[in-house]
Design an enzyme around this catalytic site. Sequence first.
Site, PDB file in Angstrom:
ATOM      1  N   CYS A 126    -102.131  24.124 -28.144  1.00 21.24           N
ATOM      2  CA  CYS A 126    -100.696  24.324 -28.381  1.00 21.24           C
ATOM      3  C   CYS A 126     -99.908  23.352 -27.506  1.00 21.24           C
ATOM      4  O   CYS A 126     -98.933  23.720 -26.860  1.00 21.24           O
ATOM      5  CB  CYS A 126    -100.279  25.769 -28.118  1.00 21.24           C
ATOM      6  SG  CYS A 126    -100.611  26.358 -26.441  1.00 21.24           S
ATOM      7  N   ASP A 163    -113.991  35.268 -22.514  1.00 23.32           N
ATOM      8  CA  ASP A 163    -112.974  34.734 -21.611  1.00 23.32           C
ATOM      9  C   ASP A 163    -113.423  35.010 -20.189  1.00 23.32           C
ATOM     10  O   ASP A 163    -114.323  35.822 -19.956  1.00 23.32           O
ATOM     11  CB  ASP A 163    -111.580  35.283 -21.891  1.00 23.32           C
ATOM     12  CG  ASP A 163    -110.535  34.161 -21.833  1.00 23.32           C
ATOM     13  OD1 ASP A 163    -110.482  33.470 -20.799  1.00 23.32           O
ATOM     14  OD2 ASP A 163    -109.805  33.963 -22.823  1.00 23.32           O
ATOM     15  N   PRO A 179    -105.544  36.480 -25.661  1.00 26.60           N
ATOM     16  CA  PRO A 179    -105.576  37.953 -25.702  1.00 26.60           C
ATOM     17  C   PRO A 179    -106.249  38.541 -26.941  1.00 26.60           C
ATOM     18  O   PRO A 179    -106.246  39.744 -27.126  1.00 26.60           O
ATOM     19  CB  PRO A 179    -104.088  38.310 -25.690  1.00 26.60           C
ATOM     20  CG  PRO A 179    -103.437  37.187 -26.430  1.00 26.60           C
ATOM     21  CD  PRO A 179    -104.204  35.949 -26.031  1.00 26.60           C
ATOM     22  N   GLY A 180    -106.789  37.683 -27.806  1.00 27.04           N
ATOM     23  CA  GLY A 180    -107.523  38.181 -28.960  1.00 27.04           C
ATOM     24  C   GLY A 180    -106.813  38.040 -30.288  1.00 27.04           C
ATOM     25  O   GLY A 180    -107.297  38.541 -31.307  1.00 27.04           O
ATOM     26  N   ALA A 227    -110.915  33.417 -25.805  1.00 27.08           N
ATOM     27  CA  ALA A 227    -110.369  34.290 -26.838  1.00 27.08           C
ATOM     28  C   ALA A 227    -109.137  35.098 -26.443  1.00 27.08           C
ATOM     29  O   ALA A 227    -108.384  35.526 -27.316  1.00 27.08           O
ATOM     30  CB  ALA A 227    -111.454  35.248 -27.324  1.00 27.08           C
TER      31      ALA A 227
END
Length: 421
Positions: free
Chosen positions: A341, A235, A214-215, A212
């Site tokens: 990504c 994490d 940096p959120g 997760a």
Amino acid sequence: MEILEDIEMKAWLLQSPKYTTFRINKLKKFDSSVLETFLLAQSKELHTTHIPEFAHIRPDCLILRQWPDEVTLEKTGMEVIVDALCAAAVLRGAHVFAPGVMGLPVNCQLGDRVDIYGDLEGHCKRGLKVQYEGKKLYVGTGYLKMLRADLFDNGVQPSGIAVHTILPESKLPVVNETIYPKGEVLLQNLPSIVCGWVMDAQPNEYILDMCAAPGNKTTHLAEMSNDQAFIIALDKTAQKAAKIKESCDIQGVTSVTAYAYDSTKCCSEDSKGINSGPPFPPNSFDKVLLDGPCSGLGQRPQLINKMTPKMIGSYKFVQRKLLAEAVKVLKVGGKLVYSTCTITVEENEGMVAWALEKFPCLQLVAAEPILGGPGLPNKGLNDEQRLLVQRFGPEKDELRSVEPIYRDSIGFFIAAFIKIP
């Protein structure tokens, strides 16, 4: 790795997207006039009467386009050399921060207008005083805010803005979330926002975000559920878990509980229950988001890439471990969203094909809303399956046309599964 050798893909990765994307926090009020006022102030600095166009494509997503073609600045001949990562950030509309500066002429004065160049090979030695003769790329123009003594000569790591960027070569506006009160908006790549839409978090659902930090996606899920879902974010380190908590505090989110835990071990038959923290019992969550570690080769602009084939090939192993745990903790009838990504087939279409073969309980479903292109052909998925996933990139495919705004994003991939009995 053949996709990495594709000429069209290489050219696309070198370019910056032509717009900036803001995610709007639906839990707070948003005033678009703040952005308009900021852009009007910039337009005066750039001697133009026009401002970039901006518009919502959904209530929680705003797209900001480039400055008009007429907006230009002549080069000054005073060159500041920055590292490739800093140069890429400038092309996306960022200022130059001190750690990224590699070279600066000795005769520069505070407030001088300077030309910003990126060192494309990483050969510039920090503290360079003369003009850099290596391979470099002009990325923008700005005003000098720090002198050589501040950057190189005081024996400590410098911090703060070294060059106030006024116009990147990409012509993206220099703007970020700091023009709004904390937590109202967040700079986030468009496909990452789409990933949240695919998850479609609803009140009272139990949701796991496996990787997760940096959120950003975690807080989006909370906001989509009107902060009424039960979201657990994991994490691996305490530092990353703290970052998730910080993001939640900034966004005003209270429905998230963050733990420092290795998600490759997040399921256990001996668990005391979902509310006791990880590991969790099998069949615990209504929805699971796995936006796991990946090679990150979809980032744009990608001015330098030090990834070796061995490094790229290593990610599939941890992704498989994470997928296996995701399947275990997902309830029957629950949704699993897998995203990366990156652009590699192994981590995208190949991972979906592997999951479908490995786990008969997984059924590939449409990753709706479908905004990206289909999966690549002849890479492990048939045409019907290719239409269910989303690949964001420069490719054109007869199976599905894609609006230009979604083609000109970062490289990204999204797949959705349902767990069946």
